[in-house]
Design an enzyme around this catalytic site. Structure first.
Site, PDB file in Angstrom:
ATOM      1  N   LYS A 228     113.570  53.184  75.667  1.00 41.69           N
ATOM      2  CA  LYS A 228     114.293  54.140  75.226  1.00 41.69           C
ATOM      3  C   LYS A 228     114.044  54.883  74.136  1.00 41.69           C
ATOM      4  O   LYS A 228     113.799  55.649  73.031  1.00 41.69           O
ATOM      5  CB  LYS A 228     115.750  53.274  74.623  1.00 41.69           C
TER       6      LYS A 228
ATOM      7  N   TYR B 144     113.270  48.664  78.734  1.00 38.20           N
ATOM      8  CA  TYR B 144     114.458  49.134  78.342  1.00 38.20           C
ATOM      9  C   TYR B 144     114.085  50.332  77.535  1.00 38.20           C
ATOM     10  O   TYR B 144     114.603  51.160  76.814  1.00 38.20           O
ATOM     11  CB  TYR B 144     115.899  48.547  79.049  1.00 38.20           C
TER      12      TYR B 144
ATOM     13  N   SER C  63     119.874  55.034  73.940  1.00 38.79           N
ATOM     14  CA  SER C  63     120.667  53.640  72.966  1.00 38.79           C
ATOM     15  C   SER C  63     120.343  53.206  71.835  1.00 38.79           C
ATOM     16  O   SER C  63     118.732  53.212  71.078  1.00 38.79           O
ATOM     17  CB  SER C  63     119.604  52.801  74.141  1.00 38.79           C
TER      18      SER C  63
END
Length: 234
Positions: free
Chosen positions: A160, A156, A140
């Protein structure tokens, strides 16, 4: 020798759309999810494309589950079959995180699912990867350290960023076999994870990702690209 594509987290969203597009183009696909018995869309596709889709259980964050998938591969795909494309798509995003209320449990779950899982699954499946195969890790733009301008979705984003480093490490580990490993940002996609306000449809994103993967060369291994093929900053 038959080559298959293996897609993790394939019961919904980008993973499911990827399986749909691959099957429509005649590919042979092994699709994994945690509860195959409840994956109605995947099972419907398996009935529609007999012999071209195998649905297998996998909890990417669980060591025993990863090992079982590697053991089951010859039974599902054939003893001589190899993986031509591995798409590490399974992931988790915990919403609502606030500084001052971050928890070890959520950070641990994010890292186990988004980083440790894809890294160790690729390691476990390495003997089954065809020489010259492609490994696509769904990352991402939120994992871009240089692109971070605010506090948000920390577990998150951190996971990533770590997945991006895992991608570079895998690229070096598998380079001698001609295997290309990349981190791919799929765009902001209208899925359960992306939400209704997202700008890309799953169909657009997956079509773009497939074009990028198809165009990869040896020099691309270890790169961080988006669904249009543009390079992203680390």
């Amino acid at each position: 020798m038959t080559h298959w594509t293996l897609v993790t987290g394939a019961n919904r969203g980008l993973g499911l759309e990827l399986v749909r597009q691959l099957l429509a183009d005649g590919a042979r696909v092994v699709a994994t999810c945690r509860q195959p018995g409840r994956a109605q869309a995947l099972n419907a596709l398996a009935a529609e494309y007999p012999g071209h889709l195998k649905v297998l259980p996998l909890d990417v964050g669980d060591a025993a589950s990863r090992e079982e998938l590697a053991r089951e591969w010859p039974l599902a795909a054939g003893r001589e079959a190899r993986i031509g494309l591995l798409v590490n798509n399974a992931g988790v995003l915990h919403g609502g995180e606030r500084f001052g209320a971050l928890t070890e449990e959520i950070l641990d779950d994010s890292l186990r699912t988004n980083v440790v899982g894809p890294l160790l699954l690729t390691q476990a499946l390495a003997p089954l990867l065809a020489d010259g195969a492609r490994v696509a890790n769904l990352s991402s733009q939120l994992g871009s350290i240089a692109g971070t301008t605010r506090f948000g979705t920390p577990s998150y984003a951190i996971s990533k960023a770590a997945l991006n480093m895992a991608t570079v490490q895998l690229a070096h580990a598998l380079r001698e076999r001609g295997i290309v490993v990349v981190a791919l940002h799929p765009g902001w996609v209208r899925t359960d994870m992306g939400g209704a306000q997202a700008t890309e449809t799953p169909e657009e994103s997956v079509a773009g990702l497939r074009r990028v993967i198809a165009g990869l060369g040896a020099a691309d291994s270890g790169r961080f690209l988006d669904w249009t093929g543009a390079s992203l900053p680390w």
